[in-house]
Design a protein around this motif. Sequence first.
Motif, PDB file in Angstrom:
ATOM      1  N   LYS A  63      93.838  39.510  11.414  1.00  0.00           N
ATOM      2  CA  LYS A  63      94.204  40.315  12.589  1.00  0.00           C
ATOM      3  C   LYS A  63      93.211  40.127  13.739  1.00  0.00           C
ATOM      4  O   LYS A  63      93.561  40.306  14.896  1.00  0.00           O
ATOM      5  N   ASP A  64      91.977  39.724  13.449  1.00  0.00           N
ATOM      6  CA  ASP A  64      90.950  39.504  14.474  1.00  0.00           C
ATOM      7  C   ASP A  64      90.819  38.044  14.874  1.00  0.00           C
ATOM      8  O   ASP A  64      90.028  37.719  15.765  1.00  0.00           O
ATOM      9  N   ALA A  65      91.559  37.169  14.217  1.00  0.00           N
ATOM     10  CA  ALA A  65      91.365  35.729  14.403  1.00  0.00           C
ATOM     11  C   ALA A  65      91.984  35.208  15.694  1.00  0.00           C
ATOM     12  O   ALA A  65      93.083  35.611  16.074  1.00  0.00           O
ATOM     13  N   PRO A  66      91.273  34.294  16.359  1.00  0.00           N
ATOM     14  CA  PRO A  66      91.890  33.609  17.498  1.00  0.00           C
ATOM     15  C   PRO A  66      92.936  32.626  16.979  1.00  0.00           C
ATOM     16  O   PRO A  66      92.960  32.290  15.797  1.00  0.00           O
ATOM     17  N   LYS A  67      93.784  32.183  17.885  1.00  0.00           N
ATOM     18  CA  LYS A  67      94.817  31.205  17.533  1.00  0.00           C
ATOM     19  C   LYS A  67      94.804  30.096  18.583  1.00  0.00           C
ATOM     20  O   LYS A  67      94.439  30.322  19.728  1.00  0.00           O
ATOM     21  N   VAL A  68      95.210  28.902  18.163  1.00  0.00           N
ATOM     22  CA  VAL A  68      95.273  27.777  19.085  1.00  0.00           C
ATOM     23  C   VAL A  68      96.483  26.920  18.748  1.00  0.00           C
ATOM     24  O   VAL A  68      96.841  26.747  17.582  1.00  0.00           O
ATOM     25  N   ARG A 142      89.990  22.302  16.468  1.00  0.00           N
ATOM     26  CA  ARG A 142      89.483  23.451  15.728  1.00  0.00           C
ATOM     27  C   ARG A 142      88.671  24.309  16.686  1.00  0.00           C
ATOM     28  O   ARG A 142      87.967  23.784  17.551  1.00  0.00           O
ATOM     29  N   LEU A 143      88.744  25.612  16.475  1.00  0.00           N
ATOM     30  CA  LEU A 143      87.967  26.528  17.298  1.00  0.00           C
ATOM     31  C   LEU A 143      86.635  26.821  16.631  1.00  0.00           C
ATOM     32  O   LEU A 143      86.578  27.070  15.426  1.00  0.00           O
ATOM     33  N   HIS A 144      85.573  26.789  17.424  1.00  0.00           N
ATOM     34  CA  HIS A 144      84.211  27.028  16.951  1.00  0.00           C
ATOM     35  C   HIS A 144      83.620  28.213  17.693  1.00  0.00           C
ATOM     36  O   HIS A 144      83.924  28.426  18.870  1.00  0.00           O
ATOM     37  N   ALA A 145      82.745  28.936  17.024  1.00  0.00           N
ATOM     38  CA  ALA A 145      81.963  29.980  17.678  1.00  0.00           C
ATOM     39  C   ALA A 145      80.825  29.300  18.434  1.00  0.00           C
ATOM     40  O   ALA A 145      80.540  28.116  18.239  1.00  0.00           O
ATOM     41  N   ASP A 146      80.142  30.052  19.289  1.00  0.00           N
ATOM     42  CA  ASP A 146      79.049  29.468  20.081  1.00  0.00           C
ATOM     43  C   ASP A 146      77.871  29.011  19.229  1.00  0.00           C
ATOM     44  O   ASP A 146      77.067  28.199  19.673  1.00  0.00           O
ATOM     45  N   ASP A 148      78.284  27.253  16.700  1.00  0.00           N
ATOM     46  CA  ASP A 148      78.872  26.039  16.145  1.00  0.00           C
ATOM     47  C   ASP A 148      79.443  26.217  14.745  1.00  0.00           C
ATOM     48  O   ASP A 148      79.766  25.230  14.087  1.00  0.00           O
ATOM     49  N   THR A 149      79.586  27.454  14.270  1.00  0.00           N
ATOM     50  CA  THR A 149      80.349  27.662  13.051  1.00  0.00           C
ATOM     51  C   THR A 149      81.827  27.525  13.397  1.00  0.00           C
ATOM     52  O   THR A 149      82.225  27.644  14.553  1.00  0.00           O
ATOM     53  N   VAL A 150      82.648  27.247  12.387  1.00  0.00           N
ATOM     54  CA  VAL A 150      84.082  27.044  12.582  1.00  0.00           C
ATOM     55  C   VAL A 150      84.792  28.355  12.260  1.00  0.00           C
ATOM     56  O   VAL A 150      84.634  28.887  11.152  1.00  0.00           O
ATOM     57  N   TRP A 151      85.562  28.896  13.209  1.00  0.00           N
ATOM     58  CA  TRP A 151      86.332  30.103  12.916  1.00  0.00           C
ATOM     59  C   TRP A 151      87.309  29.782  11.789  1.00  0.00           C
ATOM     60  O   TRP A 151      87.962  28.735  11.797  1.00  0.00           O
ATOM     61  N   ALA A 152      87.407  30.672  10.804  1.00  0.00           N
ATOM     62  CA  ALA A 152      88.261  30.426   9.634  1.00  0.00           C
ATOM     63  C   ALA A 152      88.964  31.706   9.206  1.00  0.00           C
ATOM     64  O   ALA A 152      88.441  32.804   9.380  1.00  0.00           O
ATOM     65  N   VAL A 153      90.148  31.543   8.632  1.00  0.00           N
ATOM     66  CA  VAL A 153      90.930  32.629   8.051  1.00  0.00           C
ATOM     67  C   VAL A 153      91.344  32.177   6.659  1.00  0.00           C
ATOM     68  O   VAL A 153      91.879  31.077   6.500  1.00  0.00           O
ATOM     69  N   ASP A 154      91.097  33.004   5.676  1.00  0.00           N
ATOM     70  CA  ASP A 154      91.417  32.672   4.274  1.00  0.00           C
ATOM     71  C   ASP A 154      90.829  31.322   3.865  1.00  0.00           C
ATOM     72  O   ASP A 154      91.454  30.537   3.150  1.00  0.00           O
ATOM     73  N   GLY A 155      89.623  31.031   4.349  1.00  0.00           N
ATOM     74  CA  GLY A 155      88.931  29.803   3.978  1.00  0.00           C
ATOM     75  C   GLY A 155      89.421  28.551   4.681  1.00  0.00           C
ATOM     76  O   GLY A 155      88.942  27.453   4.409  1.00  0.00           O
ATOM     77  N   GLU A 156      90.380  28.690   5.607  1.00  0.00           N
ATOM     78  CA  GLU A 156      90.918  27.544   6.330  1.00  0.00           C
ATOM     79  C   GLU A 156      90.512  27.629   7.801  1.00  0.00           C
ATOM     80  O   GLU A 156      90.585  28.696   8.405  1.00  0.00           O
ATOM     81  N   PRO A 157      90.108  26.511   8.408  1.00  0.00           N
ATOM     82  CA  PRO A 157      89.700  26.546   9.805  1.00  0.00           C
ATOM     83  C   PRO A 157      90.855  26.923  10.734  1.00  0.00           C
ATOM     84  O   PRO A 157      92.007  26.576  10.471  1.00  0.00           O
TER      85      PRO A 157
END
Length: 191
Positions: A63-68, A142-146, A148-157
């Motif tokens: 619910k908090d995840a960005p989408k692309v 893929r979306l990254h945080a500042d 440089d970690t990769v935003w992930a949901v359920d273990g998937e980027p």
Amino acid sequence: MSWTRVFLTALAACALFGALLVGATGCGSDEAREGDGVKPSPVGKVLEDTDEEGRHYREIDKKDAPKVAIEIQPDGDSDGWDVRLTVHDFRFSPAGAGKTAEPGRGHALLRLDGRPLSFLRGPTHHIAGSLVPRGTHQVSVRLHADDDTVWAVDGEPVGSTADITVSDPGPTDTDTESASAPATSDRGAHK
């Protein structure tokens, strides 16, 4: 030297050593990765999983995840490709932004056939035609945080993929006309 002073000195040394030891090993999963260059953040949880370059995934609730989404069109003015990203619940950070993960902020990493192509600080990019040889290719983002970690949901980027196919150029209307018309030359013509 009195035994009290020796005892207090030893106690202070133990406290300092203990603080250094605890600081070096960390207690939580985010703290354990601080040595990897990933700083703890109140956003999500840093996972053991990494991408191809060793960047850790940062797990967040769906619910908090960005989408692309990614869309790629041939550039009519050149032999390249125009890339457009559509993002939701995400803002691109400017160059020089802090290295802390903030909710829904960061940059995108564009890949061509699994190889990093470009870090994006905005929703558009142009891929030169010379980078895409004949055949079908996968362009992913893929979306990254500042940090440089990769935003992930359920273990998937959090990312998106599109295929592009480059084929030999077909005949154009002028090529077809000249092929069917008799060859002419104005060499030697009088003006």
